[in-house]
Design an enzyme around this catalytic site. Structure first.
Site, PDB file in Angstrom:
ATOM      1  N   TYR A 167       0.839  -1.201   0.000  1.00 55.60           N
ATOM      2  CA  TYR A 167       0.000   0.000   0.000  1.00 55.60           C
ATOM      3  C   TYR A 167       0.878   1.257   0.000  1.00 55.60           C
ATOM      4  O   TYR A 167       0.656   2.181  -0.792  1.00 55.60           O
ATOM      5  CB  TYR A 167      -0.886  -0.041   1.241  1.00 55.60           C
ATOM      6  CG  TYR A 167      -1.833   1.113   1.423  1.00 55.60           C
ATOM      7  CD1 TYR A 167      -2.968   1.243   0.621  1.00 55.60           C
ATOM      8  CD2 TYR A 167      -1.625   2.076   2.417  1.00 55.60           C
ATOM      9  CE1 TYR A 167      -3.861   2.300   0.812  1.00 55.60           C
ATOM     10  CE2 TYR A 167      -2.512   3.126   2.609  1.00 55.60           C
ATOM     11  CZ  TYR A 167      -3.627   3.233   1.806  1.00 55.60           C
ATOM     12  OH  TYR A 167      -4.515   4.267   1.992  1.00 55.60           O
ATOM     13  N   LYS A 171       1.063   4.135  -2.835  1.00 53.56           N
ATOM     14  CA  LYS A 171       0.664   5.528  -2.611  1.00 53.56           C
ATOM     15  C   LYS A 171       1.837   6.479  -2.902  1.00 53.56           C
ATOM     16  O   LYS A 171       1.627   7.595  -3.388  1.00 53.56           O
ATOM     17  CB  LYS A 171       0.128   5.724  -1.189  1.00 53.56           C
ATOM     18  CG  LYS A 171      -1.229   5.036  -0.943  1.00 53.56           C
ATOM     19  CD  LYS A 171      -2.363   5.619  -1.801  1.00 53.56           C
ATOM     20  CE  LYS A 171      -3.733   5.139  -1.351  1.00 53.56           C
ATOM     21  NZ  LYS A 171      -4.843   5.621  -2.173  1.00 53.56           N
ATOM     22  N   THR A 202     -13.771   3.741   8.127  1.00 51.72           N
ATOM     23  CA  THR A 202     -14.433   3.128   6.967  1.00 51.72           C
ATOM     24  C   THR A 202     -14.102   1.636   7.016  1.00 51.72           C
ATOM     25  O   THR A 202     -13.417   1.182   7.939  1.00 51.72           O
ATOM     26  CB  THR A 202     -13.866   3.708   5.656  1.00 51.72           C
ATOM     27  OG1 THR A 202     -12.458   3.393   5.629  1.00 51.72           O
ATOM     28  CG2 THR A 202     -14.051   5.220   5.563  1.00 51.72           C
TER      29      THR A 202
HETATM   30  N1  LIG Z   1      -9.771   5.030   5.657  1.00 45.11           N
HETATM   31  C1  LIG Z   1      -8.579   5.525   5.933  1.00 45.11           C
HETATM   32  O1  LIG Z   1      -8.166   5.613   7.106  1.00 45.11           O
HETATM   33  C2  LIG Z   1      -7.705   6.034   4.814  1.00 45.11           C
HETATM   34  C3  LIG Z   1      -6.488   6.670   5.179  1.00 45.11           C
HETATM   35  C4  LIG Z   1      -5.676   7.158   4.180  1.00 45.11           C
HETATM   36  C5  LIG Z   1      -6.060   7.046   2.858  1.00 45.11           C
HETATM   37  N2  LIG Z   1      -7.229   6.433   2.528  1.00 45.11           N
HETATM   38  C6  LIG Z   1      -7.576   6.339   1.118  1.00 45.11           C
HETATM   39  O2  LIG Z   1      -8.877   6.846   0.898  1.00 45.11           O
HETATM   40  C7  LIG Z   1      -9.474   6.195  -0.233  1.00 45.11           C
HETATM   41  C8  LIG Z   1     -10.852   5.662   0.155  1.00 45.11           C
HETATM   42  O3  LIG Z   1     -10.666   4.760   1.228  1.00 45.11           O
HETATM   43  P1  LIG Z   1     -11.861   4.252   2.173  1.00 45.11           P
HETATM   44  O4  LIG Z   1     -11.352   4.312   3.541  1.00 45.11           O
HETATM   45  O5  LIG Z   1     -13.117   4.911   1.788  1.00 45.11           O
HETATM   46  O6  LIG Z   1     -11.861   2.715   1.726  1.00 45.11           O
HETATM   47  P2  LIG Z   1     -13.040   1.646   1.589  1.00 45.11           P
HETATM   48  O7  LIG Z   1     -14.094   1.925   2.583  1.00 45.11           O
HETATM   49  O8  LIG Z   1     -12.367   0.328   1.585  1.00 45.11           O
HETATM   50  O9  LIG Z   1     -13.631   1.956   0.127  1.00 45.11           O
HETATM   51  C9  LIG Z   1     -12.836   1.758  -1.005  1.00 45.11           C
HETATM   52  C10 LIG Z   1     -13.623   2.217  -2.202  1.00 45.11           C
HETATM   53  O10 LIG Z   1     -12.811   2.039  -3.376  1.00 45.11           O
HETATM   54  C11 LIG Z   1     -13.604   1.332  -4.324  1.00 45.11           C
HETATM   55  N3  LIG Z   1     -12.787   0.602  -5.286  1.00 45.11           N
HETATM   56  C12 LIG Z   1     -11.788  -0.289  -5.057  1.00 45.11           C
HETATM   57  N4  LIG Z   1     -11.327  -0.773  -6.224  1.00 45.11           N
HETATM   58  C13 LIG Z   1     -12.053  -0.190  -7.207  1.00 45.11           C
HETATM   59  C14 LIG Z   1     -12.066  -0.279  -8.610  1.00 45.11           C
HETATM   60  N5  LIG Z   1     -11.252  -1.106  -9.275  1.00 45.11           N
HETATM   61  N6  LIG Z   1     -12.932   0.484  -9.302  1.00 45.11           N
HETATM   62  C15 LIG Z   1     -13.785   1.325  -8.676  1.00 45.11           C
HETATM   63  N7  LIG Z   1     -13.841   1.443  -7.338  1.00 45.11           N
HETATM   64  C16 LIG Z   1     -12.980   0.686  -6.618  1.00 45.11           C
HETATM   65  C17 LIG Z   1     -14.479   0.402  -3.493  1.00 45.11           C
HETATM   66  O11 LIG Z   1     -15.531  -0.102  -4.285  1.00 45.11           O
HETATM   67  P3  LIG Z   1     -16.234  -1.543  -4.004  1.00 45.11           P
HETATM   68  O12 LIG Z   1     -17.333  -1.279  -3.022  1.00 45.11           O
HETATM   69  O13 LIG Z   1     -16.713  -1.980  -5.336  1.00 45.11           O
HETATM   70  O14 LIG Z   1     -15.174  -2.461  -3.437  1.00 45.11           O
HETATM   71  C18 LIG Z   1     -14.915   1.391  -2.421  1.00 45.11           C
HETATM   72  O15 LIG Z   1     -15.921   2.265  -2.895  1.00 45.11           O
HETATM   73  C19 LIG Z   1      -8.493   5.108  -0.663  1.00 45.11           C
HETATM   74  O16 LIG Z   1      -7.743   5.573  -1.751  1.00 45.11           O
HETATM   75  C20 LIG Z   1      -7.608   4.942   0.567  1.00 45.11           C
HETATM   76  O17 LIG Z   1      -6.328   4.464   0.228  1.00 45.11           O
HETATM   77  C21 LIG Z   1      -8.051   5.913   3.483  1.00 45.11           C
END
Ligand SMILES: NC(=O)c1ccc[n+]([C@@H]2O[C@H](COP(=O)([O-])OP(=O)(O)OC[C@H]3O[C@@H](n4cnc5c(N)ncnc54)[C@H](OP(=O)(O)O)[C@@H]3O)[C@@H](O)[C@H]2O)c1
Length: 245
Positions: A167, A171, A202
């Site tokens: 990851y 990134k 999330t």
């Molecule tokens: N949560 C945190 O603490 C955190 C911290 C730093 C950065 N981030 C970043 O924030 C972003 C969102 O994270 P989140 O926490 O919301 O994660 P999440 O709850 O796991 O959601 C991930 C999202 O990405 C979608 N996705 C994955 N692969 C895909 C693809 N091939 N095409 C289209 N959609 C796809 C998933 O869709 P499906 O429902 O179809 O799987 C879901 O809507 C990510 O880039 C993550 O790296 C998160």
């Protein structure tokens, strides 16, 4: 409605089925914008469907960023509904990969994480670029790629975190890719930049996370509204603080 809200824009969110992406759709749709919510399986994204039933400015579309044909079809659908083009592309789609350290991570895990978090975001930008450019040189167009402090060399050095190697590598590469796209588009009135959402509750962040999606996205949206071409290529956290590479 505060002046720091995005207003009267056409916005595409990739990764809108749940988590941070879905929260972007909720908040952006509340302030008079048209929003295309890209999800791999929109019919199974119940919260998104419920929102779309209530808000006629929310358009769920099928978008799997790992599949060029799926992106092309999504672009066609958006082109038909928004022939004037789009103002903002938000790439939140991402996968966490395994918790493993670098030496434990398999080839498959490195490749799949890199494919989704870097290559597929690059392809998504390539295919949506003509729709952004359609707004013309006089309009500021914005591309926000959601990154993470885990991709920051400075954060790794200072926190000592060795886990989630695939990851973090992905990134860091997303950050580099964003910088390159920002350079490519710098003379065309674009702001291409990175956002770190904080540690958010999330599916990916888990329930013990420090922040709720509402608070993280409120901050990320303020930054999105405020950035200008001077911020092209920059990396900000959800509170607008510049992140170290
Ligand atoms: N949560 C945190 O603490 C955190 C911290 C730093 C950065 N981030 C970043 O924030 C972003 C969102 O994270 P989140 O926490 O919301 O994660 P999440 O709850 O796991 O959601 C991930 C999202 O990405 C979608 N996705 C994955 N692969 C895909 C693809 N091939 N095409 C289209 N959609 C796809 C998933 O869709 P499906 O429902 O179809 O799987 C879901 O809507 C990510 O880039 C993550 O790296 C998160």
């Amino acid at each position: 409605m505060s002046n720091s809200s995005l207003q009267n824009k056409v916005v595409v969110v990739a990764g809108a089925s749940r988590g941070i992406g879905l929260e972007f759709v909720k908040q952006i749709s509340a302030t008079n914008n048209v929003i295309f919510a890209g999800a791999r399986n929109p019919s199974q994204a119940k919260e998104l469907q419920d929102l779309a039933k209530k808000c006629e400015n929310v358009h769920p579309i099928t978008l799997d960023i790992c599949d060029d044909d799926s992106i092309k079809k999504a672009v066609e659908e958006v082109s038909q509904k928004a022939p004037q083009g789009i103002d903002v592309l938000i790439n939140t789609a991402g996968i966490a990969g395994p918790l493993d350290n670098a030496t434990q991570t398999t080839r498959e895990d490195y490749m799949s994480t890199f494919n989704t978090n870097v290559v597929s975001i690059a392809r998504n930008i390539s295919f949506f670029l003509p729709l952004l450019q359609k707004r013309g040189k006089d309009h500021v167009k914005k591309i926000l790629n959601i990154s993470s402090e885990f991709g920051s060399l400075h954060h790794r050095e200072t926190s000592g975190a060795n886990n989630m190697a695939a990851y973090g590598v992905s990134k860091a590469a997303l950050n580099m890719m964003t910088e390159i796209v920002a350079n490519e588009l710098k003379n065309d009135n674009f702001v291409v930049y990175l956002g770190h959402p904080g540690w958010v509750a999330t599916d990916m962040g888990g329930k013990d996370a420090a922040l709720q999606p509402q608070d993280s996205v409120r901050g990320l949206l303020k930054v999105l509204n405020d950035v200008t071409v001077k911020d092209n290529g920059k990396f900000y956290d959800w509170q607008g603080k510049e992140m170290k590479w």
